[in-house]
Design an enzyme around this catalytic site. Structure first.
Site, PDB file in Angstrom:
ATOM      1  N   ARG A 203       0.821  -1.265   0.069  1.00  0.00           N
ATOM      2  CA  ARG A 203       0.027  -0.168   0.104  1.00  0.00           C
ATOM      3  C   ARG A 203       0.895   1.219  -0.017  1.00  0.00           C
ATOM      4  O   ARG A 203       0.495   2.393  -0.555  1.00  0.00           O
ATOM      5  CB  ARG A 203      -1.021   0.051   1.159  1.00  0.00           C
ATOM      6  N   HIS A 209      -1.131   4.608   0.595  1.00  0.00           N
ATOM      7  CA  HIS A 209      -0.991   4.906   2.250  1.00  0.00           C
ATOM      8  C   HIS A 209       0.474   5.474   2.565  1.00  0.00           C
ATOM      9  O   HIS A 209       1.419   4.953   1.994  1.00  0.00           O
ATOM     10  CB  HIS A 209      -1.485   3.585   3.120  1.00  0.00           C
ATOM     11  N   ASP A 213      -0.216   4.719   8.439  1.00  0.00           N
ATOM     12  CA  ASP A 213      -1.307   4.061   8.211  1.00  0.00           C
ATOM     13  C   ASP A 213      -1.112   2.510   8.291  1.00  0.00           C
ATOM     14  O   ASP A 213      -2.187   2.066   8.932  1.00  0.00           O
ATOM     15  CB  ASP A 213      -1.941   4.625   6.857  1.00  0.00           C
TER      16      ASP A 213
END
Length: 247
Positions: A203, A209, A213
């Site tokens: 991610r 992200h 996160d």
């Protein structure tokens, strides 16, 4: 007058984006109707990540420098084999998750061959999703690609009004799936957890992200998994999945 029309156009653009996201959310939610909920109403609820996770670093926070640097590191992997895997890891389908963990478990996993395991993983993922939704909505963090004004390798998933970066939902699903699979097949723990870790890192590579996160998502998923382990129905589902794999 020109400013007025521009304002109308911008407003409509954001409204359409919001509707598209709402439709997408409702579409995903519709697939949860037949997924088992291990934590029933009237019992101790799932952990609410908003109540125990710290707020994400603001753009004026020194920790945001680390997030920004790691975002740049992730970009260097795009276009490589690892970057291609990161793009594939953006999928939501349970079939993909089972396939992704198959090599680590030394067997081919599919919903058809492994219905009990599939039901278990889907139920655990649903609990993970629900445990972070409040945090996602209330923190309303902009995604990296939005902040930096850059496109990702998955442009079809980009929405200008998407403020749900913290914590990472994909990472929650991957991590809770890895913890669950490790409980089912502890002999393959190292490989399973490696895959769960990689999906989360994917991610950051695709720019959806920040590292904070992803880190927060793993913590939230671990808390939810611990709560699930207090439910007899979850433990029974693990045992059923284990027997299914050992046939």
């Amino acid at each position: 007058m020109i400013r007025f029309y521009l304002a109308v156009i911008i407003f409509c653009s954001f409204a359409l984006t919001a509707l598209a996201q709402q439709d997408s959310t409702q579409s995903k939610a519709s697939h949860t109707d037949n997924i088992i909920r291990f934590v029933k109403e009237g019992t101790a609820p799932l952990p609410d990540a908003y109540n125990f996770l710290p707020a994400p670093p603001s753009e004026n926070d020194a920790r945001f420098i680390s997030d920004s640097c790691l975002y740049e590191v992730g970009k260097t992997l795009r276009g490589t084999l690892r970057g291609d895997t990161a793009v594939a890891d953006a999928g939501y389908a349970i079939e993909y998750f089972l396939e992704r963990f198959s090599a680590a478990m030394n067997r081919k996993l599919t919903p058809e061959k492994n219905p009990k395991l599939t039901e278990l993983i889907k139920g655990a993922m649903l609990a993970g999703n629900e445990s972070v939704q409040n945090a996602k909505m209330k923190h309303a963090r902009r995604r990296p690609f939005h902040h930096f004004g850059e496109h990702t390798p998955i442009p079809q998933e980009e929405f200008p009004g998407d403020f749900t970066s913290y914590p990472s939902g994909h990472t929650v699903r991957a991590w809770i799936a890895a913890l669950t699979l490790t409980t089912v097949c502890p002999e393959y723990a190292d490989g399973i957890m490696k895959v769960g870790y990689e999906i989360g890192q994917s991610r950051t590579i695709v720019g959806f992200h920040y590292q904070s996160d992803v880190d927060a998502a793993r913590f939230a998923a671990s808390a939810t998994f611990a709560r699930l382990c207090a439910e007899k129905s979850f433990l029974k589902a693990i045992e059923k999945a284990r027997k299914e794999l050992n046939k």
